[in-house]
Design a protein around this motif. Structure first.
Motif, PDB file in Angstrom:
ATOM      1  N   ALA A 183      45.739 -11.319 113.978  1.00 28.41           N
ATOM      2  CA  ALA A 183      44.470 -12.531 113.203  1.00 28.41           C
ATOM      3  C   ALA A 183      43.486 -11.427 113.723  1.00 28.41           C
ATOM      4  CB  ALA A 183      44.599 -14.189 114.671  1.00 28.41           C
ATOM      5  N   HIS A 184      42.544 -11.921 113.056  1.00 30.07           N
ATOM      6  CA  HIS A 184      40.671 -11.312 113.306  1.00 30.07           C
ATOM      7  C   HIS A 184      40.014 -12.807 113.864  1.00 30.07           C
ATOM      8  CE1 HIS A 184      36.732 -10.316 111.621  1.00 30.07           C
ATOM      9  NE2 HIS A 184      36.776  -9.741 112.830  1.00 30.07           N
ATOM     10  N   MET A 185      39.868 -12.728 115.248  1.00 32.19           N
ATOM     11  CA  MET A 185      38.754 -13.781 115.766  1.00 32.19           C
ATOM     12  C   MET A 185      37.473 -13.069 115.847  1.00 32.19           C
ATOM     13  SD  MET A 185      42.179 -15.409 117.936  1.00 32.19           S
ATOM     14  CE  MET A 185      43.749 -14.830 117.563  1.00 32.19           C
ATOM     15  N   VAL A 186      36.814 -14.335 116.717  1.00 32.10           N
ATOM     16  CA  VAL A 186      35.393 -14.240 116.845  1.00 32.10           C
ATOM     17  C   VAL A 186      35.252 -15.299 117.744  1.00 32.10           C
ATOM     18  CG1 VAL A 186      33.109 -14.285 116.890  1.00 32.10           C
ATOM     19  CG2 VAL A 186      34.496 -13.063 114.474  1.00 32.10           C
ATOM     20  N   ALA A 187      35.030 -15.265 119.103  1.00 31.93           N
ATOM     21  CA  ALA A 187      34.980 -16.639 120.221  1.00 31.93           C
ATOM     22  C   ALA A 187      32.916 -15.972 120.432  1.00 31.93           C
ATOM     23  CB  ALA A 187      36.143 -15.809 121.274  1.00 31.93           C
ATOM     24  N   PRO A 188      33.060 -17.266 120.059  1.00 29.91           N
ATOM     25  CA  PRO A 188      31.088 -17.788 120.926  1.00 29.91           C
ATOM     26  C   PRO A 188      31.233 -17.661 122.007  1.00 29.91           C
ATOM     27  CG  PRO A 188      32.301 -19.931 120.164  1.00 29.91           C
ATOM     28  CD  PRO A 188      33.803 -18.559 119.912  1.00 29.91           C
ATOM     29  N   SER A 189      30.171 -16.525 122.237  1.00 28.44           N
ATOM     30  CA  SER A 189      29.277 -16.752 123.875  1.00 28.44           C
ATOM     31  C   SER A 189      29.680 -18.631 124.287  1.00 28.44           C
ATOM     32  CB  SER A 189      28.300 -16.910 123.793  1.00 28.44           C
ATOM     33  OG  SER A 189      27.624 -16.607 125.337  1.00 28.44           O
ATOM     34  N   GLY A 190      30.465 -18.868 126.055  1.00 27.38           N
ATOM     35  CA  GLY A 190      31.319 -19.814 126.275  1.00 27.38           C
ATOM     36  C   GLY A 190      31.814 -20.192 125.788  1.00 27.38           C
ATOM     37  N   TRP A 191      32.897 -20.026 125.533  1.00 24.20           N
ATOM     38  CA  TRP A 191      34.042 -20.159 124.691  1.00 24.20           C
ATOM     39  C   TRP A 191      35.178 -20.107 125.989  1.00 24.20           C
ATOM     40  CZ3 TRP A 191      38.207 -16.754 123.885  1.00 24.20           C
ATOM     41  CH2 TRP A 191      39.054 -17.234 123.834  1.00 24.20           C
ATOM     42  N   SER A 192      36.407 -20.823 126.251  1.00 32.85           N
ATOM     43  CA  SER A 192      37.480 -20.213 126.946  1.00 32.85           C
ATOM     44  C   SER A 192      38.232 -21.539 125.953  1.00 32.85           C
ATOM     45  CB  SER A 192      36.941 -20.859 128.673  1.00 32.85           C
ATOM     46  OG  SER A 192      36.745 -22.311 128.063  1.00 32.85           O
ATOM     47  N   GLU A 193      39.342 -20.386 126.663  1.00 30.71           N
ATOM     48  CA  GLU A 193      40.514 -21.480 126.642  1.00 30.71           C
ATOM     49  C   GLU A 193      41.494 -22.592 127.589  1.00 30.71           C
ATOM     50  OE1 GLU A 193      42.532 -20.550 122.157  1.00 30.71           O
ATOM     51  OE2 GLU A 193      43.791 -19.288 123.795  1.00 30.71           O
ATOM     52  N   PRO A 194      42.449 -23.382 127.640  1.00 28.82           N
ATOM     53  CA  PRO A 194      42.794 -23.331 128.823  1.00 28.82           C
ATOM     54  C   PRO A 194      44.038 -23.232 129.580  1.00 28.82           C
ATOM     55  CG  PRO A 194      43.670 -25.096 127.165  1.00 28.82           C
ATOM     56  CD  PRO A 194      42.563 -23.882 126.699  1.00 28.82           C
ATOM     57  N   PHE A 195      44.774 -22.490 130.460  1.00 31.91           N
ATOM     58  CA  PHE A 195      45.790 -21.323 130.879  1.00 31.91           C
ATOM     59  C   PHE A 195      46.905 -21.882 130.072  1.00 31.91           C
ATOM     60  CE2 PHE A 195      43.442 -20.602 134.516  1.00 31.91           C
ATOM     61  CZ  PHE A 195      43.751 -19.594 134.978  1.00 31.91           C
ATOM     62  N   GLN A 196      47.875 -20.365 130.363  1.00 29.45           N
ATOM     63  CA  GLN A 196      48.948 -21.229 129.046  1.00 29.45           C
ATOM     64  C   GLN A 196      49.527 -19.524 128.990  1.00 29.45           C
ATOM     65  OE1 GLN A 196      46.983 -20.568 125.165  1.00 29.45           O
ATOM     66  NE2 GLN A 196      46.760 -17.989 125.571  1.00 29.45           N
ATOM     67  N   THR A 197      51.386 -19.731 129.441  1.00 27.24           N
ATOM     68  CA  THR A 197      52.608 -18.941 129.939  1.00 27.24           C
ATOM     69  C   THR A 197      52.899 -18.443 128.246  1.00 27.24           C
ATOM     70  OG1 THR A 197      52.048 -20.302 131.466  1.00 27.24           O
ATOM     71  CG2 THR A 197      54.050 -18.748 130.958  1.00 27.24           C
ATOM     72  N   GLN A 200      44.666 -17.330 130.856  1.00 25.27           N
ATOM     73  CA  GLN A 200      43.617 -17.449 130.324  1.00 25.27           C
ATOM     74  C   GLN A 200      42.123 -16.857 129.568  1.00 25.27           C
ATOM     75  OE1 GLN A 200      40.030 -19.007 132.416  1.00 25.27           O
ATOM     76  NE2 GLN A 200      39.582 -21.241 130.966  1.00 25.27           N
ATOM     77  N   TYR A 201      42.156 -17.158 128.314  1.00 24.95           N
ATOM     78  CA  TYR A 201      41.112 -16.110 127.537  1.00 24.95           C
ATOM     79  C   TYR A 201      39.939 -16.852 128.020  1.00 24.95           C
ATOM     80  CZ  TYR A 201      45.240 -14.291 126.050  1.00 24.95           C
ATOM     81  OH  TYR A 201      46.628 -13.892 125.582  1.00 24.95           O
ATOM     82  N   SER A 202      39.324 -15.637 127.334  1.00 29.38           N
ATOM     83  CA  SER A 202      37.745 -16.699 127.704  1.00 29.38           C
ATOM     84  C   SER A 202      36.466 -15.523 127.416  1.00 29.38           C
ATOM     85  CB  SER A 202      36.997 -17.237 129.141  1.00 29.38           C
ATOM     86  OG  SER A 202      37.012 -16.258 130.430  1.00 29.38           O
ATOM     87  N   ASN A 203      35.135 -16.572 127.359  1.00 25.55           N
ATOM     88  CA  ASN A 203      33.885 -15.584 126.699  1.00 25.55           C
ATOM     89  C   ASN A 203      32.886 -15.948 127.372  1.00 25.55           C
ATOM     90  OD1 ASN A 203      31.967 -13.815 125.749  1.00 25.55           O
ATOM     91  ND2 ASN A 203      31.970 -14.418 123.899  1.00 25.55           N
TER      92      ASN A 203
END
Length: 122
Positions: free
Chosen positions: A40-54, A94-97
């Motif tokens: 996948a090709h992705m673009v995460a905007p400034s301030g983006w984050s996801e919850p923790f995951q396993t 956890q992934y974030s920008n």
């Protein structure tokens, strides 16, 4: 006539999101039914984050532009353009920008990304 031994992807699946991130899956479960790998090709905007995951898949990330932050168990890692990382399956992440610039990257998951395998925390 010989069968083609390649698949050209000109119309990736745009995954609907609610957090401003754009996800275009080129190969994987939603585009061609491939459960072994997703790209996948992705673009995460400034301030983006996801919850923790396993996740129950290995995830490879290659940063094209900008920076992306990873909290991998007890380590915080920041990747910049031109860098890549492999995060092994069954690792809490956890992934974030948190940076000023959007982050453009490629994500490859083996087996393919699936909501059933990501195990996001609430």
């Amino acid at each position: 006539m010989a069968q083609k031994k390649y698949t050209l992807q000109n119309n990736p699946f745009s995954v609907p999101t609610t957090d401003g991130k754009t996800i275009k899956e080129h190969f994987g479960n939603t585009t061609d039914g491939n459960s072994e790998i997703s790209i996948a090709h992705m673009v995460a905007p400034s301030g983006w984050s996801e919850p923790f995951q396993t996740p129950e898949f290995d995830e490879f990330t290659f940063i094209i532009k900008g920076k992306k932050q990873f909290i991998i168990e007890d380590d915080t890692v920041v990747l910049e353009a031109g860098q890549s990382i492999k995060i092994e399956k069954n690792t809490r992440v956890q992934y974030s920008n948190p940076f000023a610039e959007a982050c453009e990257y490629i994500a490859i998951c083996t087996p393919a990304f699936s909501l059933d395998l990501v195990n996001r925390e609430d």
